[in-house]
Design an enzyme around this catalytic site. Structure first.
Site, short mmCIF file in Angstrom:
data_model
loop_
_atom_site.label_atom_id
_atom_site.label_comp_id
_atom_site.label_asym_id
_atom_site.label_seq_id
_atom_site.Cartn_x
_atom_site.Cartn_y
_atom_site.Cartn_z
N HIS A 82 105.98 18.60 -12.27
CA HIS A 82 106.83 20.20 -12.13
C HIS A 82 108.22 20.00 -13.12
O HIS A 82 108.39 18.45 -13.29
CB HIS A 82 107.37 20.16 -11.02
CG HIS A 82 108.30 20.82 -10.76
ND1 HIS A 82 107.81 22.52 -10.65
CD2 HIS A 82 109.81 20.81 -11.23
CE1 HIS A 82 108.86 23.04 -10.20
NE2 HIS A 82 109.56 22.58 -11.07
N ASP A 161 109.18 30.81 1.14
CA ASP A 161 109.31 30.48 -0.47
C ASP A 161 109.98 31.91 -1.37
O ASP A 161 110.98 32.17 -1.48
CB ASP A 161 108.71 29.77 -1.39
CG ASP A 161 109.66 29.47 -2.03
OD1 ASP A 161 110.41 28.90 -2.13
OD2 ASP A 161 109.16 29.76 -3.61
N ARG A 168 118.22 34.62 -1.95
CA ARG A 168 119.12 34.09 -2.76
C ARG A 168 119.94 33.98 -3.77
O ARG A 168 121.04 34.07 -4.35
CB ARG A 168 118.44 32.04 -2.69
CG ARG A 168 118.37 31.12 -1.95
CD ARG A 168 117.28 30.34 -1.80
NE ARG A 168 117.44 29.71 -2.82
CZ ARG A 168 116.82 28.61 -3.64
NH1 ARG A 168 115.59 28.80 -3.17
NH2 ARG A 168 117.78 27.50 -4.52
N SER A 183 112.55 24.36 -1.88
CA SER A 183 111.39 25.64 -3.10
C SER A 183 110.32 25.00 -4.17
O SER A 183 109.50 24.83 -3.70
CB SER A 183 112.11 26.41 -3.56
OG SER A 183 112.22 26.98 -4.19
N LYS A 187 105.71 24.12 -2.97
CA LYS A 187 104.96 24.59 -3.83
C LYS A 187 103.86 23.34 -4.19
O LYS A 187 102.94 23.92 -4.04
CB LYS A 187 104.86 25.76 -4.65
CG LYS A 187 105.75 27.05 -4.25
CD LYS A 187 106.65 27.93 -5.14
CE LYS A 187 107.75 26.90 -5.47
NZ LYS A 187 109.22 27.95 -5.66
N1 URA Z 1 112.82 26.10 -8.99
C1 URA Z 1 111.83 27.15 -8.35
O1 URA Z 1 111.01 26.75 -8.08
N2 URA Z 1 112.94 27.09 -6.93
C2 URA Z 1 113.77 26.84 -6.78
O2 URA Z 1 115.11 26.85 -6.04
C3 URA Z 1 114.74 26.66 -7.77
C4 URA Z 1 113.99 26.56 -9.09
#
Ligand code: URA
Length: 433
Positions: A82, A161, A168, A183, A187
């Site tokens: 990521h 999310d 948010r 978050s 995933k």
């Molecule tokens: N990337 C994400 O997937 N979530 C966040 O909250 C910030 C960056």
């Protein structure tokens, strides 16, 4: 259980139990928790924070809000990567085929771009015919057949999310380390990988602006991964200029191919090869990082990584000839040079502004439903620290319908003093043993 009590506890600096957090996330997913109560709790978390136990509970509750991919039928340690996002970041395109060529199954889920940052899925969409949204069977089949799978995150993964992120976004609660951690990690865990390498960027084009913020996020991500029993490592990397020499979808595919063919000795190549080596190491194919780096270099030099790239494109419906004949990729009709007005050293580049310029040309989305022009973008012709003469080309704008806005002064800063070279890798953060 009442949402009021959760909000009150967090507002006073207390800790939420795993059950309370699961109750909240179930309510968000089902739509039974009013948005004003979720917004209040998000703000309380922003101010008061969460410890690792609470952040893991939030991560797992969000992971379980939707479908989870089961990759247990595919042998090996499945590794994902990521990146917290940057301008011109095409490392995924480079490292996926390399990691697979080193014998480690590389199972990645990627996003689409918004605003100044591009998305891996959009870059892959530039390859004619390539399927970028795979159902679970197609994902596993790609992983088994080619050692590599990459798919857009589908809507049924972590729906909580998505809802919380939208809230948010409008309540100024995006910048919270536990919320960002949950978050991202929810995933990744829903995607079924066993090991994860994180590239946490800091700088003008990145989500985290300072090394301190980036380090704090990296530590939090690693702590939550480790608490869940996952193999995880984070690199904190500097983003002082766009990564590599291109911004824009087809342009970035071309640059990824050049690196996989062993052409190009850039920060992008070094960063991609290092991330690939970290993935090979976490995947258990090598005992040390040095050994993993040698294995990665050999996968590129032998052409095996490029062979995986072609096989993967063909397996997923794309035209592999486009990786060798770039005229088969979407293109741009006009090339507009942007020359330097004076001589000097390139002292700084505003990556965010360049990302927004690429978006203006059509390479990125201002709004989620915008249609992209996959052939347009920017070629960045200089690097920070390089001397340029007045009139020398700084950028080439590759345009179709839209022209870029004129560049305001300061997007690329030139000056008489040569800037100190700064390393791209600031720190590597491992799980505690
Ligand atoms: N990337 C994400 O997937 N979530 C966040 O909250 C910030 C960056």
């Amino acid at each position: 259980m009442r949402m009021y009590d959760l909000i009150y506890t967090k507002k006073e600096g207390g800790r939420l139990s795993d059950e309370q957090i699961a109750f909240w996330v179930r309510g968000v997913t089902a739509g039974t928790v009013p948005e004003e109560q979720s917004a209040a709790l998000l703000m309380a978390v922003c101010w008061r924070g969460m410890d690792t136990r609470e952040t893991l509970a939030l991560t797992l509750a969000m992971r379980d809000s939707g479908r989870r991919l089961d990759l247990s039928s595919v042998p090996g340690v499945k590794v994902d990567k990521h990146s917290t996002g940057g301008v011109g970041d095409k490392t995924t395109l480079v490292l996926g085929p390399i990691v697979a060529a080193c014998g480690v199954p590389c199972a990645m889920f990627s996003g689409r771009g918004l605003g100044h940052t591009g998305g891996t899925v959009d870059k892959y969409s530039a390859i004619p015919g390539l399927r970028v949204e795979l159902d679970p069977d197609a994902f596993r089949a790609s992983l088994r057949a080619t050692g590599f799978a990459n798919s857009a995150q589908t809507g049924d993964i972590c729906p909580a999310d998505r809802k919380l992120y939208a809230l948010r976004d409008v309540t100024a609660t995006v910048e919270s380390i536990p919320l960002i951690t949950a978050s991202i990690m929810s995933k990744k865990l829903a995607g079924g990988c066993d090991a994860l390498v994180l590239d946490v960027k800091c700088g003008s084009g990145a989500f985290m602006k300072t090394p301190e913020q980036a380090r704090a996020l990296a530590r939090s991500l690693v702590a939550v991964g480790q608490a869940h029993g996952m193999r995880v490592k984070a690199l904190v990397t500097r983003m002082a200029e766009p990564l590599g020499r291109t911004i824009g979808n087809a342009l970035e595919v071309m640059e990824s191919v050049e690196i996989l063919k062993g052409q190009g000795d850039s920060d992008l190549a070094r960063m991609s090869l290092r991330l690939a080596a970290e993935m090979v190491l976490l995947g258990g194919a090598c005992a040390t990082l040095d050994e993993a780096e040698d294995r990665v270099a050999e996968a590129v030099a032998s052409g095996r990584a490029m062979a995986v790239y072609r096989a993967w494109v063909a397996h997923n419906g794309g035209d592999p000839r486009a990786l060798d004949d770039f005229s088969l990729l979407p293109g741009a009709r006009r090339r507009v040079p942007v020359p330097a007005e004076a001589s000097g050293y390139v002292q700084a580049m505003d990556s965010r502004a360049l990302g927004l310029l690429a978006m203006e040309l059509g390479a990125g989305r201002r709004d989620r439903d915008d249609v992209l022009d996959l052939g347009v973008g920017i070629q960045v012709e200089v690097r920070v620290g390089q001397w340029v003469e007045a009139g020398q080309r700084l950028l080439t704008l590759c345009c179709n319908e839209r022209d870029g806005q004129p560049l305001p002064a300061g997007w690329i800063t030139l000056g008489p003093a040569r800037p100190e070279p700064a390393p791209w890798l600031l720190e590597s953060i491992e799980a505690d043993r």
